[in-house]
Design a protein around this motif. Structure first.
Motif, PDB file in Angstrom:
ATOM      1  N   THR A 196       0.815  -1.193   0.132  1.00  0.00           N
ATOM      2  CA  THR A 196      -0.013   0.030  -0.059  1.00  0.00           C
ATOM      3  C   THR A 196       0.853   1.217  -0.270  1.00  0.00           C
ATOM      4  OG1 THR A 196      -1.626  -1.020   1.241  1.00  0.00           O
ATOM      5  CG2 THR A 196      -1.769   1.183   1.344  1.00  0.00           C
ATOM      6  N   SER A 197       0.462   2.150  -0.600  1.00  0.00           N
ATOM      7  CA  SER A 197       1.224   3.475  -0.809  1.00  0.00           C
ATOM      8  C   SER A 197       0.506   4.548  -0.597  1.00  0.00           C
ATOM      9  CB  SER A 197       1.803   3.688  -2.335  1.00  0.00           C
ATOM     10  OG  SER A 197       2.763   2.697  -2.528  1.00  0.00           O
ATOM     11  N   ASN A 223       5.628  -3.069   8.571  1.00  0.00           N
ATOM     12  CA  ASN A 223       6.811  -2.724   7.984  1.00  0.00           C
ATOM     13  C   ASN A 223       6.700  -2.011   6.705  1.00  0.00           C
ATOM     14  OD1 ASN A 223       9.698  -3.183   7.753  1.00  0.00           O
ATOM     15  ND2 ASN A 223       9.333  -4.171   5.794  1.00  0.00           N
ATOM     16  N   LEU A 224       7.479  -0.662   6.732  1.00  0.00           N
ATOM     17  CA  LEU A 224       7.586   0.253   5.814  1.00  0.00           C
ATOM     18  C   LEU A 224       8.885  -0.119   4.877  1.00  0.00           C
ATOM     19  CD1 LEU A 224       6.838   3.632   7.876  1.00  0.00           C
ATOM     20  CD2 LEU A 224       5.107   1.989   6.848  1.00  0.00           C
ATOM     21  N   SER A 225       8.363  -0.406   3.431  1.00  0.00           N
ATOM     22  CA  SER A 225       9.437  -0.833   2.849  1.00  0.00           C
ATOM     23  C   SER A 225      10.311   0.696   2.178  1.00  0.00           C
ATOM     24  CB  SER A 225       8.909  -1.591   1.606  1.00  0.00           C
ATOM     25  OG  SER A 225       7.741  -1.008   0.952  1.00  0.00           O
ATOM     26  N   PHE A 242       6.094  10.347   1.480  1.00  0.00           N
ATOM     27  CA  PHE A 242       5.549   9.348   0.565  1.00  0.00           C
ATOM     28  C   PHE A 242       5.970   7.931   1.365  1.00  0.00           C
ATOM     29  CE2 PHE A 242       5.458  12.642  -2.268  1.00  0.00           C
ATOM     30  CZ  PHE A 242       4.428  12.538  -3.012  1.00  0.00           C
ATOM     31  N   ILE A 243       5.017   7.010   1.424  1.00  0.00           N
ATOM     32  CA  ILE A 243       5.480   5.598   2.490  1.00  0.00           C
ATOM     33  C   ILE A 243       4.844   4.769   1.754  1.00  0.00           C
ATOM     34  CG2 ILE A 243       4.579   4.550   4.543  1.00  0.00           C
ATOM     35  CD1 ILE A 243       4.980   6.862   6.066  1.00  0.00           C
ATOM     36  N   LEU A 270      -4.363   8.199   0.049  1.00  0.00           N
ATOM     37  CA  LEU A 270      -4.088   6.762  -0.070  1.00  0.00           C
ATOM     38  C   LEU A 270      -4.055   6.645  -1.535  1.00  0.00           C
ATOM     39  CD1 LEU A 270      -4.169   3.802   0.967  1.00  0.00           C
ATOM     40  CD2 LEU A 270      -6.310   3.933   0.621  1.00  0.00           C
ATOM     41  N   LEU A 271      -2.752   6.348  -1.985  1.00  0.00           N
ATOM     42  CA  LEU A 271      -2.317   6.141  -3.363  1.00  0.00           C
ATOM     43  C   LEU A 271      -2.896   4.841  -4.172  1.00  0.00           C
ATOM     44  CD1 LEU A 271       1.017   7.895  -3.463  1.00  0.00           C
ATOM     45  CD2 LEU A 271      -1.127   8.914  -4.110  1.00  0.00           C
TER      46      LEU A 271
END
Length: 281
Positions: A196-197, A223-225, A242-243, A270-271
Protein backbone atom coordinates in the motif's frame (compact mmCIF):
# COMPACT_ATOMS: atom_id res chain seq x y z
CA UNK A 1 -13.78 -2.42 -25.28
CA UNK A 2 -10.20 -1.26 -25.89
CA UNK A 3 -8.24 -0.01 -22.88
CA UNK A 4 -5.94 2.92 -23.69
CA UNK A 5 -2.64 2.87 -21.79
CA UNK A 6 -0.63 6.10 -21.54
CA UNK A 7 3.16 6.01 -21.19
CA UNK A 8 6.19 8.23 -21.69
CA UNK A 9 7.14 8.17 -25.37
CA UNK A 10 8.12 8.05 -28.09
CA UNK A 11 8.25 4.38 -29.05
CA UNK A 12 11.23 2.56 -27.60
CA UNK A 13 11.30 3.95 -24.05
CA UNK A 14 11.58 1.75 -20.99
CA UNK A 15 8.17 3.14 -20.01
CA UNK A 16 6.81 1.59 -23.20
CA UNK A 17 8.43 -1.72 -22.18
CA UNK A 18 6.57 -1.50 -18.87
CA UNK A 19 3.36 -0.56 -20.70
CA UNK A 20 3.76 -3.65 -22.90
CA UNK A 21 4.04 -5.75 -19.72
CA UNK A 22 0.94 -3.99 -18.40
CA UNK A 23 -0.91 -4.82 -21.61
CA UNK A 24 0.02 -8.50 -21.31
CA UNK A 25 -1.19 -8.56 -17.69
CA UNK A 26 -4.42 -6.79 -18.59
CA UNK A 27 -5.22 -9.09 -21.49
CA UNK A 28 -4.40 -12.25 -19.51
CA UNK A 29 -6.53 -11.29 -16.51
CA UNK A 30 -9.49 -9.55 -18.17
CA UNK A 31 -9.39 -10.60 -21.81
CA UNK A 32 -9.73 -6.95 -22.81
CA UNK A 33 -7.77 -5.58 -25.75
CA UNK A 34 -5.55 -2.55 -25.20
CA UNK A 35 -3.67 0.11 -27.11
CA UNK A 36 -0.57 2.06 -26.08
CA UNK A 37 -0.57 5.86 -26.24
CA UNK A 38 2.78 7.70 -25.93
CA UNK A 39 3.05 11.15 -24.30
CA UNK A 40 5.94 13.58 -24.18
CA UNK A 41 6.26 13.85 -20.37
CA UNK A 42 5.32 12.06 -17.16
CA UNK A 43 2.84 14.79 -16.07
CA UNK A 44 1.09 14.62 -19.47
CA UNK A 45 0.97 10.83 -19.16
CA UNK A 46 -0.76 11.02 -15.77
CA UNK A 47 -3.11 13.84 -16.79
CA UNK A 48 -4.25 11.82 -19.79
CA UNK A 49 -5.70 9.24 -17.40
CA UNK A 50 -6.97 11.79 -14.91
CA UNK A 51 -8.93 13.53 -17.67
CA UNK A 52 -10.34 10.29 -19.08
CA UNK A 53 -8.35 10.48 -22.31
CA UNK A 54 -6.86 7.08 -21.40
CA UNK A 55 -7.93 4.43 -18.90
CA UNK A 56 -4.47 3.67 -17.50
CA UNK A 57 -1.06 5.33 -17.11
CA UNK A 58 2.28 3.58 -16.68
CA UNK A 59 4.92 5.80 -15.06
CA UNK A 60 8.31 5.18 -13.40
CA UNK A 61 8.40 5.78 -9.68
CA UNK A 62 11.73 4.43 -8.42
CA UNK A 63 15.06 3.23 -9.78
CA UNK A 64 17.28 0.88 -7.78
CA UNK A 65 20.36 3.05 -8.49
CA UNK A 66 19.13 6.64 -8.67
CA UNK A 67 16.18 6.46 -6.32
CA UNK A 68 12.74 7.98 -6.79
CA UNK A 69 11.43 9.64 -9.92
CA UNK A 70 10.46 12.92 -8.29
CA UNK A 71 8.33 14.17 -11.21
CA UNK A 72 5.99 11.22 -10.71
CA UNK A 73 5.66 11.79 -6.96
CA UNK A 74 5.18 15.56 -7.26
CA UNK A 75 2.53 15.20 -9.96
CA UNK A 76 0.58 12.54 -8.05
CA UNK A 77 0.53 14.71 -4.93
CA UNK A 78 -1.26 17.38 -6.95
CA UNK A 79 -3.91 14.89 -8.11
CA UNK A 80 -6.78 13.26 -6.25
CA UNK A 81 -8.40 10.77 -8.59
CA UNK A 82 -5.66 8.32 -9.61
CA UNK A 83 -5.16 5.00 -7.82
CA UNK A 84 -2.34 2.49 -8.22
CA UNK A 85 -3.59 -0.70 -9.88
CA UNK A 86 -0.31 -2.62 -10.04
CA UNK A 87 3.46 -2.22 -9.78
CA UNK A 88 5.83 -3.54 -12.44
CA UNK A 89 9.55 -4.03 -11.79
CA UNK A 90 11.51 -3.89 -15.04
CA UNK A 91 15.21 -4.79 -15.49
CA UNK A 92 17.13 -1.87 -17.05
CA UNK A 93 20.11 -2.71 -19.25
CA UNK A 94 21.43 0.30 -21.16
CA UNK A 95 23.13 0.22 -24.54
CA UNK A 96 25.20 2.89 -26.25
CA UNK A 97 23.67 3.36 -29.70
CA UNK A 98 25.29 5.28 -32.55
CA UNK A 99 26.04 5.35 -36.29
CA UNK A 100 29.64 6.29 -35.43
CA UNK A 101 32.22 3.60 -36.35
CA UNK A 102 33.72 3.41 -32.84
CA UNK A 103 33.81 5.05 -29.40
CA UNK A 104 36.74 7.29 -30.36
CA UNK A 105 34.58 8.99 -33.00
CA UNK A 106 31.91 10.12 -30.56
CA UNK A 107 31.62 13.78 -29.57
CA UNK A 108 28.22 13.85 -27.86
CA UNK A 109 25.96 11.43 -25.99
CA UNK A 110 22.26 12.10 -25.46
CA UNK A 111 20.08 10.39 -22.84
CA UNK A 112 17.45 10.92 -20.20
CA UNK A 113 19.09 12.30 -17.00
CA UNK A 114 18.31 9.05 -15.14
CA UNK A 115 20.11 7.01 -17.80
CA UNK A 116 23.12 9.34 -17.75
CA UNK A 117 23.32 8.94 -13.97
CA UNK A 118 22.97 5.15 -14.14
CA UNK A 119 25.89 4.99 -16.63
CA UNK A 120 28.01 7.73 -15.07
CA UNK A 121 30.97 5.53 -14.14
CA UNK A 122 31.15 3.85 -17.54
CA UNK A 123 30.92 7.19 -19.35
CA UNK A 124 33.70 8.67 -17.21
CA UNK A 125 35.97 5.71 -17.94
CA UNK A 126 35.23 5.13 -21.61
CA UNK A 127 34.17 8.57 -22.89
CA UNK A 128 35.76 11.15 -20.55
CA UNK A 129 35.86 13.94 -23.15
CA UNK A 130 32.41 13.41 -24.65
CA UNK A 131 29.67 16.01 -24.04
CA UNK A 132 26.66 14.60 -22.17
CA UNK A 133 23.33 16.20 -23.06
CA UNK A 134 20.03 15.40 -21.27
CA UNK A 135 16.96 14.45 -23.32
CA UNK A 136 13.28 14.16 -22.36
CA UNK A 137 13.46 10.39 -22.93
CA UNK A 138 16.01 7.86 -24.14
CA UNK A 139 13.96 7.12 -27.24
CA UNK A 140 13.74 10.84 -28.03
CA UNK A 141 17.54 10.95 -27.81
CA UNK A 142 17.76 8.42 -30.65
CA UNK A 143 16.20 10.91 -33.07
CA UNK A 144 19.32 13.08 -32.69
CA UNK A 145 21.44 10.42 -34.36
CA UNK A 146 19.97 10.92 -37.83
CA UNK A 147 21.49 14.39 -38.17
CA UNK A 148 24.52 13.87 -35.94
CA UNK A 149 26.66 10.90 -37.06
CA UNK A 150 29.25 11.60 -34.36
CA UNK A 151 26.68 11.45 -31.59
CA UNK A 152 25.45 8.55 -29.50
CA UNK A 153 22.40 7.87 -27.36
CA UNK A 154 21.69 5.65 -24.37
CA UNK A 155 18.64 3.42 -24.71
CA UNK A 156 17.59 -0.22 -24.74
CA UNK A 157 18.57 -2.79 -27.33
CA UNK A 158 14.89 -3.07 -28.22
CA UNK A 159 14.90 0.63 -29.07
CA UNK A 160 18.00 0.18 -31.23
CA UNK A 161 16.28 -2.62 -33.13
CA UNK A 162 13.07 -0.62 -33.42
CA UNK A 163 14.89 2.31 -35.06
CA UNK A 164 17.35 0.11 -36.97
CA UNK A 165 20.39 1.62 -35.26
CA UNK A 166 23.72 -0.04 -34.39
CA UNK A 167 24.73 -0.83 -30.80
CA UNK A 168 28.29 0.29 -30.04
CA UNK A 169 28.48 -1.13 -26.52
CA UNK A 170 26.23 -3.18 -24.20
CA UNK A 171 25.58 -3.20 -21.30
CA UNK A 172 26.93 0.13 -20.07
CA UNK A 173 25.00 0.66 -16.81
CA UNK A 174 27.29 0.76 -13.77
CA UNK A 175 25.38 -1.88 -11.79
CA UNK A 176 24.17 -5.17 -13.30
CA UNK A 177 21.04 -5.42 -11.14
CA UNK A 178 19.67 -2.07 -12.30
CA UNK A 179 15.87 -2.05 -12.31
CA UNK A 180 13.00 0.45 -12.25
CA UNK A 181 9.65 0.16 -10.53
CA UNK A 182 6.67 1.47 -12.49
CA UNK A 183 3.17 2.16 -11.25
CA UNK A 184 0.07 1.39 -13.30
CA UNK A 185 -2.56 3.98 -12.37
CA UNK A 186 -6.23 4.43 -13.17
CA UNK A 187 -9.32 6.15 -11.81
CA UNK A 188 -10.96 2.91 -10.62
CA UNK A 189 -10.45 1.83 -7.00
CA UNK A 190 -7.20 -0.07 -6.45
CA UNK A 191 -7.62 -3.87 -6.31
CA UNK A 192 -5.67 -4.49 -3.09
CA UNK A 193 -2.55 -6.59 -2.84
CA UNK A 194 0.76 -6.99 -1.04
CA UNK A 195 1.71 -3.30 -0.78
CA UNK A 196 0.00 0.00 0.00
CA UNK A 197 1.30 3.45 -0.91
CA UNK A 198 0.23 6.72 0.66
CA UNK A 199 1.35 10.32 0.98
CA UNK A 200 0.77 12.86 3.72
CA UNK A 201 1.72 16.31 4.98
CA UNK A 202 2.05 17.24 8.64
CA UNK A 203 0.36 20.21 10.35
CA UNK A 204 3.59 22.00 11.31
CA UNK A 205 7.36 21.68 11.05
CA UNK A 206 7.96 20.97 14.73
CA UNK A 207 9.93 18.30 16.67
CA UNK A 208 8.12 14.97 16.49
CA UNK A 209 5.95 15.97 13.54
CA UNK A 210 7.16 12.96 11.53
CA UNK A 211 7.99 10.47 14.25
CA UNK A 212 4.43 10.51 15.59
CA UNK A 213 2.87 9.34 12.28
CA UNK A 214 5.59 6.70 11.90
CA UNK A 215 4.85 5.31 15.36
CA UNK A 216 1.33 4.60 14.16
CA UNK A 217 2.82 1.85 11.97
CA UNK A 218 5.59 0.75 14.33
CA UNK A 219 3.23 0.04 17.22
CA UNK A 220 1.19 -2.22 14.92
CA UNK A 221 4.27 -4.05 13.59
CA UNK A 222 3.63 -2.84 10.03
CA UNK A 223 6.79 -2.79 7.94
CA UNK A 224 7.53 0.28 5.82
CA UNK A 225 9.52 -0.64 2.70
CA UNK A 226 10.02 3.00 1.65
CA UNK A 227 9.77 6.46 3.17
CA UNK A 228 10.72 9.62 1.37
CA UNK A 229 10.20 13.36 1.64
CA UNK A 230 9.51 15.87 -1.11
CA UNK A 231 9.24 19.68 -0.83
CA UNK A 232 5.60 20.72 -0.56
CA UNK A 233 6.30 23.75 -2.80
CA UNK A 234 4.61 25.95 -0.19
CA UNK A 235 7.62 27.15 1.80
CA UNK A 236 11.21 26.22 2.58
CA UNK A 237 11.37 23.37 5.09
CA UNK A 238 7.78 22.23 4.44
CA UNK A 239 7.59 18.63 3.19
CA UNK A 240 5.29 15.94 1.87
CA UNK A 241 6.06 12.32 2.86
CA UNK A 242 5.57 9.22 0.72
CA UNK A 243 5.35 5.80 2.36
CA UNK A 244 5.04 2.20 1.14
CA UNK A 245 3.58 -0.36 3.55
CA UNK A 246 4.12 -4.10 3.10
CA UNK A 247 0.44 -4.93 3.59
CA UNK A 248 -2.90 -4.41 1.90
CA UNK A 249 -5.16 -1.52 2.79
CA UNK A 250 -7.91 -4.14 3.32
CA UNK A 251 -5.97 -5.50 6.31
CA UNK A 252 -7.83 -4.43 9.50
CA UNK A 253 -4.52 -3.46 11.13
CA UNK A 254 -3.73 -1.13 8.21
CA UNK A 255 -7.22 0.34 8.36
CA UNK A 256 -6.76 1.09 12.05
CA UNK A 257 -3.39 2.70 11.33
CA UNK A 258 -4.83 4.88 8.57
CA UNK A 259 -7.67 5.96 10.84
CA UNK A 260 -5.25 7.03 13.56
CA UNK A 261 -2.95 8.64 11.00
CA UNK A 262 -5.65 11.18 10.10
CA UNK A 263 -5.26 12.63 13.61
CA UNK A 264 -1.56 13.42 13.06
CA UNK A 265 -1.54 14.63 9.44
CA UNK A 266 -2.74 17.72 7.66
CA UNK A 267 -3.50 15.98 4.33
CA UNK A 268 -3.54 12.21 3.83
CA UNK A 269 -3.79 10.58 0.40
CA UNK A 270 -4.14 6.83 -0.08
CA UNK A 271 -2.49 6.21 -3.46
CA UNK A 272 -3.55 2.60 -3.69
CA UNK A 273 -3.07 -0.99 -2.61
CA UNK A 274 -1.64 -3.36 -5.21
CA UNK A 275 0.55 -6.35 -6.10
CA UNK A 276 4.01 -6.22 -7.66
CA UNK A 277 4.99 -8.07 -10.85
CA UNK A 278 8.61 -8.61 -11.86
CA UNK A 279 9.37 -8.71 -15.57
CA UNK A 280 12.10 -11.09 -16.70
CA UNK A 281 14.04 -10.51 -19.90
Amino acid sequence: MTILIAHLGPAGTYAEDAAIACRAWLESTSGLSSELRPYSSIPKTLRATESGETQLSVVPVENSIEGSVTTTLDTLWQMNSLQIQRAIVLPIDHALISRAPDLASLQTVYAHPQALAQCQGWLERMLPEVRLIPASSNAEALHKLEQEPQSGAIASRRAAKLYNLPVLSYPINDYPDNCTRFWVLGVTPSPGGTHTSLAFSVPANIPGALVTPLQVFATRNLNLSRIESRPSKRSLGDYVFFIDIEASADDPTVQQALQELTQHTETLKLLGSYSIAKVTC
